[in-house]
Design a protein around this motif. Structure first.
Motif, short mmCIF file in Angstrom:
data_model
loop_
_atom_site.label_atom_id
_atom_site.label_comp_id
_atom_site.label_asym_id
_atom_site.label_seq_id
_atom_site.Cartn_x
_atom_site.Cartn_y
_atom_site.Cartn_z
N TYR A 105 0.83 -1.20 0.00
CA TYR A 105 0.00 0.00 0.00
C TYR A 105 0.87 1.26 0.00
O TYR A 105 0.52 2.26 -0.65
CB TYR A 105 -0.93 0.00 1.21
CG TYR A 105 -2.05 -1.01 1.07
CD1 TYR A 105 -3.23 -0.68 0.41
CD2 TYR A 105 -1.92 -2.30 1.57
CE1 TYR A 105 -4.25 -1.61 0.26
CE2 TYR A 105 -2.93 -3.24 1.43
CZ TYR A 105 -4.09 -2.88 0.77
OH TYR A 105 -5.09 -3.81 0.61
N ILE A 106 1.98 1.21 0.73
CA ILE A 106 2.89 2.36 0.74
C ILE A 106 3.50 2.57 -0.64
O ILE A 106 3.76 3.70 -1.05
CB ILE A 106 3.98 2.17 1.81
CG1 ILE A 106 3.35 2.24 3.21
CG2 ILE A 106 5.07 3.23 1.67
CD1 ILE A 106 4.31 1.90 4.33
N GLU A 108 2.06 2.26 -3.45
CA GLU A 108 1.12 3.07 -4.22
C GLU A 108 1.08 4.51 -3.73
O GLU A 108 0.88 5.45 -4.50
CB GLU A 108 -0.28 2.46 -4.15
CG GLU A 108 -0.43 1.19 -4.99
CD GLU A 108 -0.24 1.49 -6.47
OE1 GLU A 108 -1.21 1.90 -7.13
OE2 GLU A 108 0.90 1.33 -6.97
N ILE A 109 1.29 4.70 -2.42
CA ILE A 109 1.38 6.05 -1.87
C ILE A 109 2.60 6.77 -2.45
O ILE A 109 2.52 7.92 -2.87
CB ILE A 109 1.48 6.00 -0.33
CG1 ILE A 109 0.16 5.48 0.27
CG2 ILE A 109 1.80 7.39 0.23
CD1 ILE A 109 0.23 5.24 1.77
N ALA A 113 2.54 9.97 -4.94
CA ALA A 113 3.16 11.21 -4.49
C ALA A 113 4.22 11.69 -5.48
O ALA A 113 4.29 12.87 -5.81
CB ALA A 113 3.78 11.02 -3.11
N ARG A 147 4.03 15.14 0.82
CA ARG A 147 2.67 14.76 0.44
C ARG A 147 2.31 13.34 0.89
O ARG A 147 1.14 12.98 0.94
CB ARG A 147 2.51 14.87 -1.08
CG ARG A 147 2.75 16.28 -1.60
CD ARG A 147 2.51 16.41 -3.09
NE ARG A 147 2.82 17.77 -3.55
CZ ARG A 147 2.62 18.19 -4.79
NH1 ARG A 147 2.13 17.36 -5.70
NH2 ARG A 147 2.92 19.43 -5.13
N MET A 148 3.33 12.56 1.21
CA MET A 148 3.08 11.18 1.67
C MET A 148 2.65 11.12 3.12
O MET A 148 2.05 10.13 3.55
CB MET A 148 4.35 10.33 1.53
CG MET A 148 4.84 10.08 0.14
SD MET A 148 6.37 9.11 0.22
CE MET A 148 7.14 9.57 -1.33
N PRO A 151 -1.24 10.10 4.12
CA PRO A 151 -1.59 8.70 3.87
C PRO A 151 -0.70 7.71 4.62
O PRO A 151 -1.16 6.61 4.98
CB PRO A 151 -1.43 8.54 2.36
CG PRO A 151 -0.56 9.67 1.93
CD PRO A 151 -0.86 10.79 2.87
N LEU A 152 0.56 8.07 4.90
CA LEU A 152 1.42 7.18 5.69
C LEU A 152 0.90 7.08 7.12
O LEU A 152 0.93 6.00 7.72
CB LEU A 152 2.86 7.70 5.70
CG LEU A 152 3.68 7.48 4.43
CD1 LEU A 152 5.05 8.14 4.56
CD2 LEU A 152 3.83 5.98 4.13
N ASN A 154 -2.23 7.40 8.01
CA ASN A 154 -3.42 6.55 7.93
C ASN A 154 -3.04 5.07 7.81
O ASN A 154 -3.68 4.20 8.39
CB ASN A 154 -4.29 6.96 6.74
CG ASN A 154 -4.92 8.32 6.94
OD1 ASN A 154 -5.17 8.74 8.06
ND2 ASN A 154 -5.17 9.03 5.85
N GLN A 155 -1.97 4.79 7.05
CA GLN A 155 -1.53 3.41 6.89
C GLN A 155 -1.03 2.85 8.21
O GLN A 155 -1.22 1.66 8.51
CB GLN A 155 -0.42 3.33 5.83
CG GLN A 155 0.06 1.92 5.54
CD GLN A 155 -1.05 1.00 5.06
OE1 GLN A 155 -1.84 1.38 4.19
NE2 GLN A 155 -1.14 -0.20 5.63
#
Length: 220
Positions: A105-106, A108-109, A113, A147-148, A151-152, A154-155
């Motif tokens: 998943y990271i 794709e983050i 980004a 920008r990561m 979402p990081l 949240n992950q």
């Protein structure tokens, strides 16, 4: 005693629950750290011009994201040792599971980004005399990493909750400890509610920290 529930009795089992919290956080932190390394490698591989690297990264990402964490845990703990001839301790297997899962998943983050940075930034770096690698490192990556962060974060929260599935491979995390206590003392409602509160407190703290970091960095 409130109604038919004995909440006072939960206090006696707090040391076991705290031990479960320790393993939950340990596996989450180590798993996410390794997962970030994997994510950076395979995320950049997903946008590589080399077709071999691209397809290796794509297969890893799609296979991991396309299968449940529970199945991955069972396969790594029970099936993989039969193939490689080496068994893993449950905690080690848990870290591997979280690392591989979060890494996909990271990745794709990372890909999203990096690709969100304007193409002119690469051209600007090259015009300053930087080669492709240094431009990626000093120009593109520094902007993309900012920008990561949301979402990081949240992950990380998702990975903490995913550790609850690792009880199936005997990892002594929160759910495993709660299940053990409830089975022996027949107080499932009280114990699982307490475990849920631990998860809630952790995720609320992480959410607060994440929002604080976003405000400080003025992330749009």
């Amino acid at each position: 005693m409130i109604g038919r529930f004995n909440w006072a009795g939960v206090i006696d089992f707090l040391p076991q629950i705290v031990q479960g919290l320790y393993y939950t956080l340990l596996i989450s932190v180590l798993g996410l750290f390794i997962g970030f390394i994997l994510g950076a490698i395979f995320g950049l591989g997903r946008i590589a011009r080399n077709k071999v690297i691209y397809w290796i990264a794509s297969i890893y990402i799609e296979v991991i994201r396309g299968t449940p964490v529970l199945v991955q845990a069972i396969w790594i703990f029970y099936a993989l040792p039969l193939i490689i001839g080496h068994t893993f301790e449950s905690v080690t297997a848990g870290v591997i599971v979280i690392a591989l899962n979060s890494g996909a998943y990271i990745a794709e983050i990372v890909r999203g980004a990096v690709q969100s940075i304007e193409k002119g930034q690469m051209e600007a770096g090259r015009s300053l005399g930087l080669d492709h690698g240094k431009t990626m490192r000093y120009v593109i990556w520094t902007q993309a990493f900012k920008r990561m962060i949301p979402p990081l974060g949240n992950q990380f929260i998702i990975s903490i909750k995913d550790t609850s599935l690792l009880s199936v491979i005997l990892v002594p995390e929160l759910i495993f400890q709660g299940r053990l206590i409830a089975a022996n003392h027949f107080n499932a409602v009280e114990i699982y509610t307490t475990v849920a509160m631990f998860y809630l407190v952790i995720t609320l703290i992480l959410s607060f920290i994440l929002r604080f970091v976003e405000r400080r960095l003025d992330i749009q």
